[in-house]
Design an enzyme around this catalytic site. Structure first.
Site, short mmCIF file in Angstrom:
data_model
loop_
_atom_site.label_atom_id
_atom_site.label_comp_id
_atom_site.label_asym_id
_atom_site.label_seq_id
_atom_site.Cartn_x
_atom_site.Cartn_y
_atom_site.Cartn_z
CG PHE A 24 -4.85 29.21 27.55
CD1 PHE A 24 -5.35 30.32 28.20
CD2 PHE A 24 -4.16 28.25 28.30
CE1 PHE A 24 -5.17 30.48 29.57
CE2 PHE A 24 -3.97 28.42 29.67
CZ PHE A 24 -4.48 29.54 30.31
CE LYS A 25 -8.28 28.75 32.63
NZ LYS A 25 -8.22 30.13 32.09
CG ASP A 26 -10.93 24.58 24.63
OD1 ASP A 26 -11.65 24.12 25.53
OD2 ASP A 26 -11.30 25.49 23.86
#
Ligand SMILES: *Cc1c(COP(=O)(O)O)cnc(C)c1O
Length: 462
Positions: A111-113
């Site tokens: 999810f850090k993208d």
């Protein structure tokens, strides 16, 4: 919109300044001076829009006039164009009234993208306007570093140096950092562990002469712009399930409290969120804090969900600031106690406020594995171990209100744990199936500050 520090003694900044600064000079974290609200009519109007358009409408009030509307729309569009799913953050159903929000379709499968891709675009737009250049230096145990490299590769006016502990990241994580071919990407394998990497980065930031001479900037999870980008998917998910006419709850696998804090901001903006559930693995400092009102540090025990193996949860300071009615001096005092005495007790009123907003639960290693096995059997969905922590905890809170569990990484990013639980080794998505064949480029570095600084000075490309 102006940004103030949670410790009350740093300069007040604009969005752009807060984004480029990261940590405030008084050691605090930047937060907006007020949370803008969206009316039920505005929330209802999000139904059926693209992820990108929802992102524009939700984030715009926080940016003031940092970018004109057309530019901001373009940055958002570029940020999410490399995702492997048109919905960007699709919802799938696990059980009656239990949904999984798949946040792993970005270029590095975590999810850090969502935040990193956008701040890559915003940094570049801001720097090309000012003519400045910066050097991003970060430490990673895996996911943050790969997301940062992927977001900044090939951008002008930026070099990105990522330190990871040599031999201690998964093969997928390592290859995501070492295979990009752009000259501004520098993967550094440090002789030491993750704490050594973090200490080295901290020392570089504290060396003010070095910091200024290379234009050091940070993109770790305390950067406000990262939190903001994560607020968006709470809106897209809740609106798909009937908000603003129906309440929705969320369970969030959490380490640094960044992702769940974004959910809290969505709620404060007016999204009808009934429950926000903090899900921890065996490193359960956040669960204990919410249950007992005391935050007490214990050592970290490595788990099969390594991105949540943390001892101190840096973004918790942001919610504490609100719980103390934005009294920065009280927050500064509690943070000093945490540092000097390894713990602090939250005041009664503040603790009650926190418990109004957050529930919590924990998953042991056995719970996590069993959840991966069981979810595959009952739904056909392969969970990564972090998402499994969330699903395990969420199952205790499902009821008449729809529950959404955030799936924070793709199972192929943690294939060993998934294979151990299911016998299936999850394949990489086809768009990155050749990851294992691409040549790697990495520099092994000693745990020595002067040597690291010399290397960075020499390698800077622009
Ligand atoms: C970073 C990360 C988390 C924890 O997120 P926080 O914002 O630190 O709470 C959970 N799962 C995965 C896969 C991650 O990479």
């Amino acid at each position: 919109m102006r940004y103030i520090s949670t410790r009350g003694r740093a300069p007040v900044l604009s969005f752009e300044e807060a984004m480029l600064t990261g940590l405030a000079r008084d050691g605090g974290l930047y937060v907006p001076d007020h949370v803008p609200s969206m009316t039920a009519v505005q929330i209802a109007a999000l139904a059926g829009l693209t992820y990108e358009e929802v992102a524009f409408r939700v984030m715009k009030p926080y940016l003031s006039d940092t970018f004109d509307d057309a530019t901001f729309r373009q940055l958002i569009s570029k940020a999410y164009s490399g995702f492997g799913h048109k919905a960007r953050a699709p919802l799938v159903q696990l059980a009656p009234n239990h949904f999984l929000l798949e946040l792993f379709h970005g270029p590095t499968l975590a999810f850090k993208d969502f935040a990193m891709q956008l701040i890559g675009q915003m940094f570049q737009a801001s720097l090309s306007r000012s003519g400045k250049r910066i050097t991003i230096v970060g430490a990673t145990s895996g996911d943050t570093g790969s997301a940062a490299i992927e977001a900044f590769r090939g951008l002008t006016n930026v070099d990105v140096f990522i330190l990871y502990p040599h031999g201690r990241v998964s093969e997928v994580q390592r290859r995501q950092m070492t295979t990009p071919t752009e000259a501004n990407v520098h993967a550094l394998a440090l002789d030491g562990d993750f704490d050594d990497c973090q200490a080295a980065v901290k020392d570089m930031f504290n060396d003010l002469a070095f910091r200024d001479s290379v234009g050091l900037a940070g993109v770790n999870s305390i950067n406000w712009a990262r939190v903001l980008a994560q607020v968006v998917y709470y809106f897209t998910a809740a609106v798909s399930l009937g908000a603003p006419y129906r309440q929705v709850s969320f369970t969030v696998p959490t380490g640094n409290f960044g992702d769940i804090f974004a959910g809290y901001i969505a709620k404060r903006m007016g999204l009808p969120i009934a429950q926000l559930v903090v899900a921890t693995n065996q490193n359960d400092i956040l669960h204990r804090t919410l249950q007992t009102g005391q935050q007490i540090k214990e050592g970290v025990t490595p788990s099969i969900s390594p991105s949540m193996d943390i001892q101190v949860s840096s973004n918790f300071e942001r919610v504490l600031f609100d719980a103390y009615d934005r009294d920065g001096l009280v927050v500064a005092k509690q943070m000093a106690e945490l540092k000097e005495r390894d713990g602090f007790a939250i005041g009664q009123g503040a603790w009650e406020l926190l418990r109004d907003h957050f529930d919590s639960g924990r998953a042991s290693e056995a719970d996590t594995s069993a959840t991966i096995t069981r979810t595959l059997a009952t739904t056909g969905e392969l969970l990564c171990p972090h998402s499994a922590v969330g699903v395990h905890v969420a199952e205790h809170f499902t009821g008449p209100i729809p529950m959404v569990t955030l799936a924070t990484a793709h199972p192929a990013k943690f294939p060993d744990a998934v294979e151990a639980a299911t016998g299936i080794r999850p394949p990489l998505p086809s768009r990155m199936a050749d990851l294992y064949e691409r040549p790697e480029r990495v520099t092994q570095v000693p745990n020595d500050l002067a040597a690291l600084q010399a290397l960075i000075r020499e390698r800077i490309t622009t």
